[in-house]
Scaffold this motif. Structure first.
Motif, short mmCIF file in Angstrom:
data_model
loop_
_atom_site.label_atom_id
_atom_site.label_comp_id
_atom_site.label_asym_id
_atom_site.label_seq_id
_atom_site.Cartn_x
_atom_site.Cartn_y
_atom_site.Cartn_z
N ILE A 43 33.26 56.67 46.66
CA ILE A 43 34.54 56.20 47.53
C ILE A 43 34.67 54.82 47.49
O ILE A 43 35.97 54.26 47.41
N SER A 44 33.66 54.14 47.84
CA SER A 44 33.78 52.87 48.05
C SER A 44 34.12 52.18 46.64
O SER A 44 35.03 51.24 46.61
N ALA A 45 33.73 52.48 45.52
CA ALA A 45 34.05 52.21 44.32
C ALA A 45 35.60 52.50 43.88
O ALA A 45 36.35 51.55 43.32
N ILE A 46 36.01 53.52 44.27
CA ILE A 46 37.61 53.98 44.16
C ILE A 46 38.31 53.09 45.06
O ILE A 46 39.68 52.66 44.62
N THR A 47 37.96 52.90 46.19
CA THR A 47 38.78 51.70 47.12
C THR A 47 38.56 50.38 46.97
O THR A 47 38.96 49.70 47.69
N GLY A 48 38.08 50.10 45.93
CA GLY A 48 37.65 48.75 45.73
C GLY A 48 36.47 47.87 46.14
O GLY A 48 36.44 46.84 46.56
N GLY A 49 35.63 48.51 46.43
CA GLY A 49 34.27 48.21 47.06
C GLY A 49 34.05 48.04 48.41
O GLY A 49 33.28 47.29 49.14
N ASN A 54 30.36 49.37 57.31
CA ASN A 54 30.75 48.29 57.70
C ASN A 54 32.14 48.15 58.33
O ASN A 54 32.60 46.98 58.71
N LEU A 55 32.88 48.93 58.23
CA LEU A 55 34.27 48.99 58.74
C LEU A 55 34.29 49.15 60.37
O LEU A 55 33.85 50.37 60.92
N PHE A 56 34.91 48.40 61.20
CA PHE A 56 35.09 48.31 62.40
C PHE A 56 36.04 47.47 63.02
O PHE A 56 36.74 46.83 62.09
N THR A 57 36.45 47.92 64.34
CA THR A 57 37.53 46.99 64.92
C THR A 57 36.99 46.32 66.15
O THR A 57 36.50 46.91 67.18
N PRO A 58 36.79 44.82 66.31
CA PRO A 58 36.30 44.36 67.36
C PRO A 58 37.25 44.71 68.65
O PRO A 58 38.48 44.52 68.65
#
Length: 148
Positions: A43-49, A54-58
């Motif tokens: 999925i990471s390769a499909i979405t461009g790495g 590591n996805l979060f909102t501060p």
């Protein structure tokens, strides 16, 4: 009291449940590995790495890191990437359990359809004994009448 505990722990459903929990824990590790080591990299390769973990909102101005673990240490964060990974884990587990239940239902239907049509060997033996006693029954009645 010891016998009651022994019956509960080893003869009842508690032992089966314990085995199920242990197998479930091992199965959970397998699913975690499938998701984190096989599915998420694809999925990471499909979405461009993009790394979902590591996805979060501060939620605080004090957070200035792009790494989720460091951002958590700096202040409040909303780790929605990790949630996506865990949700994918859940979907995989739910799908596998659905397939297992469906397979079990299929096996039960086959067992019900394959039930033996004729009597068992024990029933056959009992029928032979019954049939062998039938001719002797009138003779026993005749002997009983003579004794009266």
């Amino acid at each position: 009291m010891w016998n009651d505990f022994k019956n509960f722990a080893f003869k009842g459903n508690a032992f089966d449940l314990a085995v199920g929990v242990i197998i479930g824990a091992a199965f959970g590790k397998i699913v975690d590995s499938i998701v984190s080591d096989l599915i998420m990299p694809i999925i990471s390769a499909i979405t461009g790495g993009i790394s979902f973990s590591n996805l979060f909102t501060p939620l605080s101005a004090a957070v200035n890191s792009t790494n989720y673990e460091e951002a958590v240490k700096q202040g409040a964060t909303l780790g929605w990437g990790n949630f996506i990974t865990i949700f994918i884990n859940f979907v995989i587990v739910a799908f596998v359990l659905f397939l297992l239940v469906r397979f079990a239902k299929t096996l039960r239907k086959e067992e019900a359809a394959a039930a033996p049509a004729g009597p068992s060997t024990t029933e056959k033996l009992l029928m032979e004994i019954r049939d062998s006693l039938k001719p002797a029954a009138p003779a026993v009645k005749a002997v009983a009448k003579k004794r009266r």
